[in-house]
Write an enzyme that holds these catalytic residues in place. Structure first.
Site, PDB file in Angstrom:
ATOM      1  N   GLU A   1      20.305 -19.183  19.588  1.00  0.00           N
ATOM      2  CA  GLU A   1      20.486 -17.821  19.090  1.00  0.00           C
ATOM      3  C   GLU A   1      21.097 -16.969  20.202  1.00  0.00           C
ATOM      4  OE1 GLU A   1      17.045 -16.463  16.339  1.00  0.00           O
ATOM      5  OE2 GLU A   1      16.108 -17.686  17.886  1.00  0.00           O
TER       6      GLU A   1
ATOM      7  N   ASP B   1       7.549 -20.688  17.237  1.00  0.00           N
ATOM      8  CA  ASP B   1       8.468 -19.979  16.364  1.00  0.00           C
ATOM      9  C   ASP B   1       9.535 -20.894  15.768  1.00  0.00           C
ATOM     10  OD1 ASP B   1       9.287 -17.452  15.211  1.00  0.00           O
ATOM     11  OD2 ASP B   1      11.034 -17.521  16.538  1.00  0.00           O
TER      12      ASP B   1
ATOM     13  N   ASP C   1       9.827 -22.949   4.367  1.00  0.00           N
ATOM     14  CA  ASP C   1      10.581 -23.032   5.619  1.00  0.00           C
ATOM     15  C   ASP C   1      12.045 -22.858   5.244  1.00  0.00           C
ATOM     16  OD1 ASP C   1      12.019 -23.762   7.883  1.00  0.00           O
ATOM     17  OD2 ASP C   1      10.619 -25.339   8.471  1.00  0.00           O
ATOM     18  N   HIS C   2      12.613 -21.691   5.543  1.00  0.00           N
ATOM     19  CA  HIS C   2      13.956 -21.394   5.031  1.00  0.00           C
ATOM     20  C   HIS C   2      15.017 -22.350   5.572  1.00  0.00           C
ATOM     21  CE1 HIS C   2      14.141 -19.066   8.842  1.00  0.00           C
ATOM     22  NE2 HIS C   2      15.427 -19.293   8.770  1.00  0.00           N
TER      23      HIS C   2
ATOM     24  N   LYS D   1      18.655 -24.670   3.386  1.00  0.00           N
ATOM     25  CA  LYS D   1      20.095 -24.627   3.692  1.00  0.00           C
ATOM     26  C   LYS D   1      20.780 -25.860   3.112  1.00  0.00           C
ATOM     27  CE  LYS D   1      19.349 -21.995   7.954  1.00  0.00           C
ATOM     28  NZ  LYS D   1      19.960 -20.740   7.491  1.00  0.00           N
TER      29      LYS D   1
ATOM     30  N   HIS E   1      10.644 -25.554  12.090  1.00  0.00           N
ATOM     31  CA  HIS E   1      12.045 -25.792  11.729  1.00  0.00           C
ATOM     32  C   HIS E   1      12.591 -27.096  12.300  1.00  0.00           C
ATOM     33  CE1 HIS E   1      11.886 -21.835  10.171  1.00  0.00           C
ATOM     34  NE2 HIS E   1      12.186 -21.179  11.265  1.00  0.00           N
TER      35      HIS E   1
ATOM     36  N   LYS F   1       5.750 -19.010   7.281  1.00  0.00           N
ATOM     37  CA  LYS F   1       5.255 -19.406   8.597  1.00  0.00           C
ATOM     38  C   LYS F   1       4.908 -18.142   9.391  1.00  0.00           C
ATOM     39  CE  LYS F   1       9.512 -19.606  11.331  1.00  0.00           C
ATOM     40  NZ  LYS F   1       9.152 -18.727  12.432  1.00  0.00           N
TER      41      LYS F   1
ATOM     42  N   ARG G   1       0.809  -1.219   0.000  1.00  0.00           N
ATOM     43  CA  ARG G   1       0.000   0.000   0.000  1.00  0.00           C
ATOM     44  C   ARG G   1       0.844   1.270   0.000  1.00  0.00           C
ATOM     45  NH1 ARG G   1      -2.681  -0.498   6.039  1.00  0.00           N
ATOM     46  NH2 ARG G   1      -0.758  -0.448   7.246  1.00  0.00           N
TER      47      ARG G   1
ATOM     48  N   LYS H   1      16.730 -18.375  22.979  1.00  0.00           N
ATOM     49  CA  LYS H   1      17.309 -17.064  22.697  1.00  0.00           C
ATOM     50  C   LYS H   1      18.258 -16.680  23.838  1.00  0.00           C
ATOM     51  CE  LYS H   1      13.741 -15.204  19.664  1.00  0.00           C
ATOM     52  NZ  LYS H   1      14.682 -15.052  18.533  1.00  0.00           N
TER      53      LYS H   1
END
Length: 505
Positions: free
Chosen positions: A216, A235, A177-178, A182, A240, A148, A47, A340
């Site tokens: 992470e 998440d 799903d990235h 890989k 994953h 996702k 937009r 995390k």
């Protein structure tokens, strides 16, 4: 190389971060490597008011994420393939003008619709495209890619699939799903099924347990509001890490085809042993990071992050133990963890082989024959590491662990494509092998949904705190069981080589 048809890639949410950071660079890399057809175009839809020239400047000429792998002339030529169409995505009446714009571009009737939008728009976009005939394949193929999350729980996942299938057929739907894009993830299939030194051992007779870690170093950053409604289970694990587990544990496909490989992944999800309420309390650990000092810098705890409720019960860490009830894996525990604010950023799969049945030799550490391990590093420092015992030179039969490693970066003159680059090319070529199928998504949710419901309804299930910069709650170590002492999670280093020597604590 498989032929790619002339086509137009339509990106909804084209002014967003994902488009600028991942999608446009991926398409540009494919262009530079001559993987795209002579006639193709990218049409950004959002937009925000842009002219074609303004949008090209934003995502091409001033895009810091675009690798410098082409000349200025190449960038200029590529930018001519980029177009922009301003419209309100949530307005069904606006899609007639979108169809007119696609007709004006006059490339072909082959379209890919990439929904880089909030999931709340998936239904209205797919319905509106169908209403103006843009899901009809009479004049060319039509494909739709969605990001996702594929639902918030089992109920919403079932509803999302039902909605999508009302407007597009399953072969037209690409759930991206990235992680599956890989190179190291794809190499799992080669490692298992192309090597006779591994496949005969890949079962309950030789493997003690399997461990998958995705850690992470960052916190929730500026996504506190979104993350507080999601959490680590939704998440990371539901998509994953369960997909990684499926590739590790699936049976050999009859053929190396899209349908055969996806069928085996689906059968694996169907073999997951459902977790009882007692299993959830005992075998699933959740945690939240708390404030701590890392390298001299004080970082906030999760509940102190912007957009997060001070009384939040959303997990930033999950560790769980589960079983696969089939002939190959009966009795072999699988362990998954993600979190995390961990000491290092790393994703890896660890195959722990059974120890030798008779303890002949004492290792230099004083510990009797520990397990051999095969570590498959997904990121960073992509590669593989095999740990096995060798004699220490000199007097006596003293034993130590040694490492045999392989790094993708050591393959000279080999280009390793980014995940989105590989996945977009697969969609262009009509190959959905690395995409999630609707029934597999539903099966994964059937396994995860009872855990989420237990957390919502049972206040006695604990939420553990762990200081930022550590490997999570110490209670997670209680999940791992072994035939001898000193068995625990593997605590990986950022570097794959010299593992255990130079490492984050």
């Amino acid at each position: 190389m498989k032929q790619t048809d002339n086509h137009i890639l339509v990106i909804f949410g084209a002014s967003g971060d994902l488009t600028e950071r991942k999608l446009i660079p991926a398409i540009y890399n494919l262009y530079c490597r001559s993987f795209l057809p002579e006639k193709f175009a990218v049409l950004g839809v959002s937009r925000t008011k842009f002219t074609d020239e303004e949008y090209r400047k934003k995502v091409i000429l001033e895009n810091k994420h675009l690798k410098d792998n082409g000349s200025a002339d190449k960038q200029a030529a590529f930018s001519e393939k980029i177009h922009y169409h301003a419209m309100e995505t949530s307005d069904p009446n606006a899609y007639g003008s979108l169809k007119d714009r696609l007709t004006q571009l006059d490339i072909s009737g082959n379209y890919i619709f990439y929904l880089s939008t909030p999931p709340s728009l998936y239904e209205v976009v797919s319905r509106s495209l169908s209403n103006v005939g843009l899901s009809n394949e009479e004049d060319g193929w039509k494909r739709i890619i969605i990001e996702k999350p594929f639902g918030y729980d089992l109920k919403t996942a079932l509803e999302l699939n039902k909605q999508l299938l009302s407007y597009f057929a399953e072969p037209q739907i690409y759930r991206i799903d990235h992680y599956l894009g890989k190179e190291t993830v794809q190499n799992l299939l080669i490692t298992r099924f192309a090597n006779s030194i591994f496949e005969p051992l890949w079962n309950r007779n030789f493997i003690h347990h399997v461990e998958i870690t995705a850690a992470e170093t960052v916190g929730v950053e500026k996504r506190g509001g979104y993350y507080d409604g999601s959490g680590a289970m939704r998440d990371m694990i539901q998509n994953h890490l369960l997909q990684l587990a499926a590739l590790v544990a699936m049976e050999p496909p009859v053929q190396a085809t899209e349908s055969a490989i996806r069928n085996e992944r689906m059968k694996l999800f169907q073999s997951l042993r459902p977790l009882s309420p007692e299993d959830i309390e005992k075998n699933v650990i959740r945690g939240q990071y708390t404030s701590a000092t890392i390298h001299g810098e004080t970082v906030p705890g999760y509940r102190e992050e912007e957009g997060v409720s001070p009384e939040s019960r959303t997990e930033t860490y999950v560790a769980m133990k589960f079983f696969i009830d089939n002939w190959r894996w009966s009795g072999v525990p699988f362990y998954i963890r993600t979190g995390k604010r961990m000491p290092t950023r790393v994703t890896e799969i660890v195959i722990h082989f059974n120890p030798t049945p008779h303890h002949l030799f004492v290792k230099n550490t004083g510990v009797m024959n520990q397990d051999n391990m095969l570590i498959i590093r997904i990121q960073p420092d992509e590669g593989m590491l095999l740990k096995f015992a060798m004699k220490i030179p000199g007097e006596g039969l003293r034993v130590t662990d040694v490492d045999m490693d392989f790094h993708y970066k050591d393959l000279a003159d080999t280009y390793i494509p980014e995940a989105y680059e590989r996945l977009l090319l697969d969609c262009i070529q009509g190959d959905a092998t690395l995409y999630a199928r609707g029934d597999a998504v539903e099966a994964a949710w059937q396994f995860i949904d009872p855990i989420l419901k237990a957390w919502e309804t049972n206040p006695n299930i604990k939420m553990y705190g762990y200081p930022a910069g550590t490997w999570g709650p110490e209670n997670a170590d209680d999940l791992v069981e072994g035939k001898h002492k000193n068995i625990t999670w593997r605590y990986p280093c950022k570097n794959l080589s010299n593992d255990g020597i130079y490492c984050e604590l």
